[in-house]
Design a protein around this motif. Structure first.
Motif, PDB file in Angstrom:
ATOM      1  N   ASP A 329      18.136   1.220  25.029  1.00  0.00           N
ATOM      2  CA  ASP A 329      18.266   0.347  23.405  1.00  0.00           C
ATOM      3  C   ASP A 329      16.846   1.016  22.953  1.00  0.00           C
ATOM      4  OD1 ASP A 329      16.928  -1.532  21.574  1.00  0.00           O
ATOM      5  OD2 ASP A 329      17.335  -2.621  22.856  1.00  0.00           O
ATOM      6  N   PRO A 330      17.389   1.598  21.478  1.00  0.00           N
ATOM      7  CA  PRO A 330      16.741   2.428  20.952  1.00  0.00           C
ATOM      8  C   PRO A 330      15.199   2.571  20.677  1.00  0.00           C
ATOM      9  CG  PRO A 330      18.711   1.644  19.226  1.00  0.00           C
ATOM     10  CD  PRO A 330      18.709   1.752  21.515  1.00  0.00           C
ATOM     11  N   HIS A 447      17.468 -12.599  29.161  1.00  0.00           N
ATOM     12  CA  HIS A 447      18.048 -12.194  27.605  1.00  0.00           C
ATOM     13  C   HIS A 447      16.711 -12.874  26.734  1.00  0.00           C
ATOM     14  CE1 HIS A 447      19.662 -14.015  23.738  1.00  0.00           C
ATOM     15  NE2 HIS A 447      20.698 -13.105  23.964  1.00  0.00           N
ATOM     16  N   ALA A 448      16.259 -13.608  27.248  1.00  0.00           N
ATOM     17  CA  ALA A 448      14.885 -14.275  26.014  1.00  0.00           C
ATOM     18  C   ALA A 448      13.696 -13.688  25.872  1.00  0.00           C
ATOM     19  CB  ALA A 448      14.806 -15.658  27.165  1.00  0.00           C
ATOM     20  N   LEU A 449      13.783 -12.309  27.242  1.00  0.00           N
ATOM     21  CA  LEU A 449      12.628 -11.535  27.444  1.00  0.00           C
ATOM     22  C   LEU A 449      13.010 -10.586  26.088  1.00  0.00           C
ATOM     23  CD1 LEU A 449      11.669 -11.060  31.083  1.00  0.00           C
ATOM     24  CD2 LEU A 449      10.078 -11.676  28.883  1.00  0.00           C
ATOM     25  N   PRO A 585      12.554  -6.115  29.946  1.00  0.00           N
ATOM     26  CA  PRO A 585      13.552  -5.482  30.055  1.00  0.00           C
ATOM     27  C   PRO A 585      14.376  -4.605  29.445  1.00  0.00           C
ATOM     28  CG  PRO A 585      13.858  -7.847  29.584  1.00  0.00           C
ATOM     29  CD  PRO A 585      12.661  -7.107  29.141  1.00  0.00           C
ATOM     30  N   ARG A 586      14.317  -3.925  28.643  1.00  0.00           N
ATOM     31  CA  ARG A 586      14.652  -2.885  28.033  1.00  0.00           C
ATOM     32  C   ARG A 586      14.016  -1.365  28.420  1.00  0.00           C
ATOM     33  NH1 ARG A 586      12.248  -3.247  22.204  1.00  0.00           N
ATOM     34  NH2 ARG A 586      10.596  -3.859  23.130  1.00  0.00           N
ATOM     35  N   CYS A 587      13.247  -1.592  29.456  1.00  0.00           N
ATOM     36  CA  CYS A 587      13.041  -0.569  30.650  1.00  0.00           C
ATOM     37  C   CYS A 587      13.682  -0.357  31.390  1.00  0.00           C
ATOM     38  CB  CYS A 587      11.183  -0.215  30.778  1.00  0.00           C
ATOM     39  SG  CYS A 587      10.388   0.235  29.552  1.00  0.00           S
ATOM     40  N   PHE A 588      14.487  -0.980  31.449  1.00  0.00           N
ATOM     41  CA  PHE A 588      15.308  -0.973  33.128  1.00  0.00           C
ATOM     42  C   PHE A 588      16.593  -1.487  33.243  1.00  0.00           C
ATOM     43  CE2 PHE A 588      10.636  -2.635  33.509  1.00  0.00           C
ATOM     44  CZ  PHE A 588      10.055  -1.815  34.492  1.00  0.00           C
ATOM     45  N   PRO A 589      16.941  -0.734  33.583  1.00  0.00           N
ATOM     46  CA  PRO A 589      18.849  -0.779  34.299  1.00  0.00           C
ATOM     47  C   PRO A 589      18.905  -3.134  34.340  1.00  0.00           C
ATOM     48  CG  PRO A 589      18.641   1.101  34.327  1.00  0.00           C
ATOM     49  CD  PRO A 589      16.954   0.526  34.914  1.00  0.00           C
ATOM     50  N   GLU A 590      19.966  -3.646  33.952  1.00  0.00           N
ATOM     51  CA  GLU A 590      20.044  -4.827  34.602  1.00  0.00           C
ATOM     52  C   GLU A 590      19.806  -4.523  36.905  1.00  0.00           C
ATOM     53  OE1 GLU A 590      20.710  -7.232  33.065  1.00  0.00           O
ATOM     54  OE2 GLU A 590      20.910  -6.494  31.767  1.00  0.00           O
TER      55      GLU A 590
END
Length: 600
Positions: A329-330, A447-449, A585-590
């Motif tokens: 995510d940019p 998703h909400a985060l 969560p954008r900092c980590f892969p799923e």
């Protein structure tokens, strides 16, 4: 049948020899050898200045008869005595595996050893022409047969079938056992003749199979994606691991080295040794990143820090593979996370599975995974976190995140020492946060985060949702209220009492990305009019975070922990035991669960 038969005499017939090829080519290279042992005559080839490879059945009487090696293309070099130093475990039958032996010469010879081709160079369409230099009856200095490989598959995972290049010419006959099979075009070897199969057929041990039986040959046989120096270095490190007695299970190490989705399954019968695993990864698995994973997993199993560092360093130079990185995510903050996951293990009471990973370029790179007692956790984590730094880009901003079971979120992980000889708290040296393991595994909350962080991006300040020690708010209604509007929560006390656990769970279920609390705090016994230390904590925290974007809270909390630690007022400071739950969560892969089962 084998292609050597006892012969009572060796009449010279040099007039029948074919013309020599130029020195160094396949049919006339000086490394071709003739091997005599009692009444047996066979071939061989020089693999080092003092070692010759041949068939075990050629020197089957080597314990009772002398072994003599001659190099017919080396002018002036006479017979050299030799002894058997290694064999492949051949049991004596024509179809028994391991029909090879390494001979040590009485002295080094001034000849250039054989050069091996890559494992796939012997195959093709049309098939390449192969030369075999043997010593049949009446050919003391040898003769050449021309063959080709009939199919790429191995018979009984051991031999490759050869067939004559033409319907005439020299067939494989007694005296060819141990001959190098070389490419006519380059003179590089692709294997060794072991036996004849009919009038125009033969069997060969491919070069890779020779390396399976004699590990140091792996430094000569080009492994796909690896040069001789890399293979030699890893083989040496593997020997060091074996000497340490590290608790290594070959089959499990293989499973952890191959890709869990596309990697080949465990071969029938599994592996007998660590070398068998490494050989299979080098020569049989079409994934150049697998040996690197193998080295990193070995590093986790050894306690010697120098050996562990050497394995990680080797893995750092190994190919990484071609798997695409996860989308980035940019808008994600510029963190390079190190993630520590702790989970209760089913291996026994008080046991924990600890996994340490580094995240780089959208990939999770496992650094260590081991089941330990609780008292061993902090030292193990410190060692593996130190190793994880090698996986990060130079100068990258580091975030250490502990993913913990909900009941363990109050553990003082920020105060764990950086190392066995360094008591400095990790949380004073690096931004350190905790995350809830259960929430990490719930897709709807992740998703909400993400939605919450897109709302927070660009905000210049932080507004606290205060949870006082006497709060009576309903858990469900609080969750619904926080789901849209809650971004940063602060509590007067840790989630220990039933009431505080309910309110804390409401914040987690309401997808609140930032939550702060003191590990110790107000217990509510001060009465309605008494001073509340929890209230003081909330007031001080609000003032400290005022005007600070939520994305920068980990850095600010790290600075606060440092100030408290250096002040010496560990008992009286309002932030003496501050805990920060922070999750973007954008900092980590799923998340995909643990890399290894908690039951070990």
């Amino acid at each position: 049948m084998t292609v050597n038969a006892p012969r009572p005499h060796r009449p010279s017939a040099t007039e029948d020899l074919p013309p020599k090829s130029p020195a160094g080519t396949g049919s006339g290279a000086a490394w071709h050898a003739r091997v005599d042992c009692g009444r047996e005559v066979g071939a061989g080839f020089l693999v080092s200045p003092r070692e010759v490879l041949t068939c075990a059945h050629v020197v089957r009487d080597g314990q009772h008869s002398s072994v003599e090696v001659t190099f017919p293309h080396a002018t002036g070099l006479g017979p050299v005595a030799a002894r058997i130093v290694t064999d492949g475990g051949w049991a004596g039958g024509d179809l028994d595996p391991g029909d090879l032996a390494v001979l040590e010469l009485a002295h080094e010879v001034p000849l250039t050893p054989v050069e091996f081709a890559a494992p796939d160079e012997g195959y093709g369409e049309p098939p390449p022409r192969l030369l075999l230099h043997g010593f049949p009856d009446r050919y003391d200095e040898g003769t050449v047969a021309e063959y080709r490989i009939t199919a790429a598959g191995r018979l009984r995972d051991e031999w490759v079938q050869l067939e004559a290049w033409t319907g005439h010419g020299q067939p494989v006959a007694p005296g060819f056992s141990g001959a190098a099979v070389v490419l006519a075009a380059t003179g590089r070897a692709v294997g060794m003749v072991t036996s004849a199969t009919g009038e125009r057929g033969a069997r060969m041990l491919p070069a890779a199979v020779l390396a399976r039986y004699v590990p140091r040959l792996a430094e000569l046989v080009p492994a796909p994606g690896f040069g001789p120096a890399a293979t030699s270095a890893l083989r040496g490190l593997l020997a060091d691991v074996v000497r340490t007695g590290a608790p290594c299970v070959p089959d499990q190490l293989y499973a952890e080295a191959v890709d869990p989705v596309t990697g080949p399954p465990l071969p029938p019968g599994g592996f007998r040794s660590l070398w068998d695993v490494l050989w299979y990864l080098l020569f049989e698995v079409a994934d150049p990143a697998a040996p690197g994973r193998f080295a990193r997993r070995l590093a986790d199993l050894v306690d010697d820090p120098d050996l562990r560092f050497a394995l990680h360093r080797w893995a750092g130079t190994a190919p990484r593979g071609t798997a695409p990185a996860a989308p980035v995510d940019p808008s994600a903050p510029d963190w390079s996370p190190i993630v520590v996951e702790l989970e209760r293990s089913g291996a026994g009471g008080g046991q924990y599975l600890a996994e340490v990973s580094a995240y780089r370029d959208g990939h999770r790179r496992l650094v260590g995974s081991r089941t330990l007692s609780k008292r061993e956790l902090s030292r193990y984590v410190a060692e593996r976190v130190d190793s994880a730094f090698r996986e990060l880009p130079h100068g990258a901003p580091v975030l250490i995140a502990f993913v913990l079971p909900r009941r363990s979120l109050n553990e003082p992980v920020a105060q764990w020492p950086r190392g066995a000889d360094d008591p400095s708290p990790l949380g004073c040296l690096y931004p350190l946060v905790v995350m809830d393991r259960d929430r990490r595994r719930q897709g709807s909350l992740q998703h909400a985060l993400r939605r919450k962080w897109h709302q927070l991006d660009g905000r210049a300040g932080t507004e606290l949702v205060r949870v006082e020690c006497g709060s009576t708010e309903d858990q469900g209604r609080l969750t619904v209220r926080l789901f849209d509007d809650g971004h940063v929560m602060a509590f007067t006390a840790p989630p220990k009492s039933p009431r505080m656990r309910q309110l804390f769970t409401a914040g987690l279920n309401g997808s609140v990305p930032v939550m702060l609390w003191p590990r110790t705090g107000c217990d509510g016994r001060h009465g309605a009019d008494g001073p509340c230390t929890g209230g003081t904590f909330l007031d001080e925290l609000r003032a400290y975070l005022a005007g600070l974007p939520p994305s920068e809270i980990p850095l600010r909390v790290r600075a606060l922990r440092k100030d408290v630690y250096l002040s010496g007022d560990l008992a009286g400071h309002w932030a003496r035991d501050l805990t920060l739950l922070w999750e973007d969560p954008r900092c980590f892969p799923e998340p995909s669960g643990h890399a290894a089962s908690p039951v070990r």
